[in-house]
Design an enzyme around this catalytic site. Sequence first.
Site, PDB file in Angstrom:
ATOM      1  N   ILE A  35       0.828  -1.206   0.000  1.00 40.77           N
ATOM      2  CA  ILE A  35       0.000   0.000   0.000  1.00 40.77           C
ATOM      3  C   ILE A  35       0.871   1.269   0.000  1.00 40.77           C
ATOM      4  CG2 ILE A  35      -0.264   0.366   2.504  1.00 40.77           C
ATOM      5  CD1 ILE A  35      -3.327   0.573   1.927  1.00 40.77           C
ATOM      6  N   ASN A  91      11.254  -8.945   7.434  1.00 40.25           N
ATOM      7  CA  ASN A  91      11.599  -8.314   8.705  1.00 40.25           C
ATOM      8  C   ASN A  91      11.076  -9.161   9.859  1.00 40.25           C
ATOM      9  OD1 ASN A  91      12.830  -5.987   7.547  1.00 40.25           O
ATOM     10  ND2 ASN A  91      10.797  -5.196   7.066  1.00 40.25           N
ATOM     11  N   GLY A  97      12.012  -3.594  12.101  1.00 36.38           N
ATOM     12  CA  GLY A  97      10.930  -2.751  11.598  1.00 36.38           C
ATOM     13  C   GLY A  97       9.674  -3.519  11.228  1.00 36.38           C
ATOM     14  N   GLN A  98       9.529  -4.753  11.760  1.00 34.45           N
ATOM     15  CA  GLN A  98       8.299  -5.498  11.432  1.00 34.45           C
ATOM     16  C   GLN A  98       7.091  -4.785  12.017  1.00 34.45           C
ATOM     17  OE1 GLN A  98       8.121  -9.637  12.694  1.00 34.45           O
ATOM     18  NE2 GLN A  98       6.232 -10.001  11.539  1.00 34.45           N
ATOM     19  N   HIS A 104       5.537 -11.928   5.913  1.00 32.21           N
ATOM     20  CA  HIS A 104       5.419 -11.419   4.537  1.00 32.21           C
ATOM     21  C   HIS A 104       6.814 -11.198   3.976  1.00 32.21           C
ATOM     22  CE1 HIS A 104       5.114  -8.179   7.492  1.00 32.21           C
ATOM     23  NE2 HIS A 104       5.776  -7.409   6.645  1.00 32.21           N
ATOM     24  N   LEU A 105       6.945 -11.596   2.719  1.00 30.54           N
ATOM     25  CA  LEU A 105       8.206 -11.420   1.991  1.00 30.54           C
ATOM     26  C   LEU A 105       8.033 -10.201   1.092  1.00 30.54           C
ATOM     27  CD1 LEU A 105      10.970 -12.713   1.035  1.00 30.54           C
ATOM     28  CD2 LEU A 105       9.627 -13.914  -0.682  1.00 30.54           C
ATOM     29  N   HIS A 106       8.890  -9.197   1.263  1.00 24.14           N
ATOM     30  CA  HIS A 106       8.857  -8.023   0.393  1.00 24.14           C
ATOM     31  C   HIS A 106       9.646  -8.335  -0.876  1.00 24.14           C
ATOM     32  CE1 HIS A 106       7.704  -4.890   3.533  1.00 24.14           C
ATOM     33  NE2 HIS A 106       8.163  -5.838   4.326  1.00 24.14           N
TER      34      HIS A 106
HETATM   35  P1  AMP Z   1       6.899  -4.768   7.668  1.00 21.08           P
HETATM   36  O1  AMP Z   1       7.402  -3.441   8.157  1.00 21.08           O
HETATM   37  O2  AMP Z   1       7.971  -5.664   7.133  1.00 21.08           O
HETATM   38  O3  AMP Z   1       6.020  -5.444   8.696  1.00 21.08           O
HETATM   39  O4  AMP Z   1       5.999  -4.435   6.405  1.00 21.08           O
HETATM   40  C1  AMP Z   1       4.636  -4.178   6.462  1.00 21.08           C
HETATM   41  C2  AMP Z   1       4.244  -3.682   5.107  1.00 21.08           C
HETATM   42  O5  AMP Z   1       2.848  -3.791   4.963  1.00 21.08           O
HETATM   43  C3  AMP Z   1       4.600  -2.202   4.865  1.00 21.08           C
HETATM   44  O6  AMP Z   1       5.466  -2.110   3.736  1.00 21.08           O
HETATM   45  C4  AMP Z   1       3.241  -1.558   4.626  1.00 21.08           C
HETATM   46  O7  AMP Z   1       3.285  -0.526   3.668  1.00 21.08           O
HETATM   47  C5  AMP Z   1       2.401  -2.728   4.174  1.00 21.08           C
HETATM   48  N1  AMP Z   1       0.966  -2.611   4.395  1.00 21.08           N
HETATM   49  C6  AMP Z   1       0.347  -2.222   5.530  1.00 21.08           C
HETATM   50  N2  AMP Z   1      -0.988  -2.270   5.378  1.00 21.08           N
HETATM   51  C7  AMP Z   1      -1.215  -2.696   4.105  1.00 21.08           C
HETATM   52  C8  AMP Z   1      -2.394  -2.954   3.333  1.00 21.08           C
HETATM   53  N3  AMP Z   1      -3.616  -2.765   3.830  1.00 21.08           N
HETATM   54  N4  AMP Z   1      -2.248  -3.374   2.051  1.00 21.08           N
HETATM   55  C9  AMP Z   1      -1.003  -3.542   1.530  1.00 21.08           C
HETATM   56  N5  AMP Z   1       0.141  -3.343   2.209  1.00 21.08           N
HETATM   57  C10 AMP Z   1       0.036  -2.927   3.483  1.00 21.08           C
END
Ligand code: AMP
Length: 118
Positions: A35, A91, A97-98, A104-106
């Site tokens: 997002i 993360n 920074g999780q 989730h895998l970026h």
């Molecule tokens: P992390 O910091 O590794 O936990 O990453 C969480 C990720 O989720 C961040 O990059 C956010 O931008 C993303 N995120 C949070 N809410 C949503 C959502 N509703 N749809 C898509 N991505 C999201």
Amino acid sequence: MRKEVTDCLFCKIISKQIPADIVFENESVLAFNDISPQAPTHILVIPKKHIERISDLTEKDKGIIDELVFVAKGLAEERKIVESGYRLVINNNKDAGQAVFHIHLHLLGGRSLGWPPG
Ligand code: AMP
Ligand code: ZN
């Protein structure tokens, strides 16, 4: 049946209670655009099974991370960022920074990425 965790944002995306820009789905994995994209390609690849973090994986979860990586590999090919390069990041907990506690895998690519990360 998949056990959904009711207060988990990503479980709600899996069950379609919350909309997301889904780019891939099969029976065990979902991928959708982040997002708040940090690169031209920024996709999150998640297991449908709710596991909060990498450090919670157990023996019976073997194979799950493999699946995420293979889906990300395919999406990178689709996006034509194989030659230019891409980064896969997971993360784990606060210092990394999780922010969302469902693994989730970026998949990040489409621009030059700095190293080391901040
Ligand atoms: P992390 O910091 O590794 O936990 O990453 C969480 C990720 O989720 C961040 O990059 C956010 O931008 C993303 N995120 C949070 N809410 C949503 C959502 N509703 N749809 C898509 N991505 C999201
Ligand atoms: Zn979840």
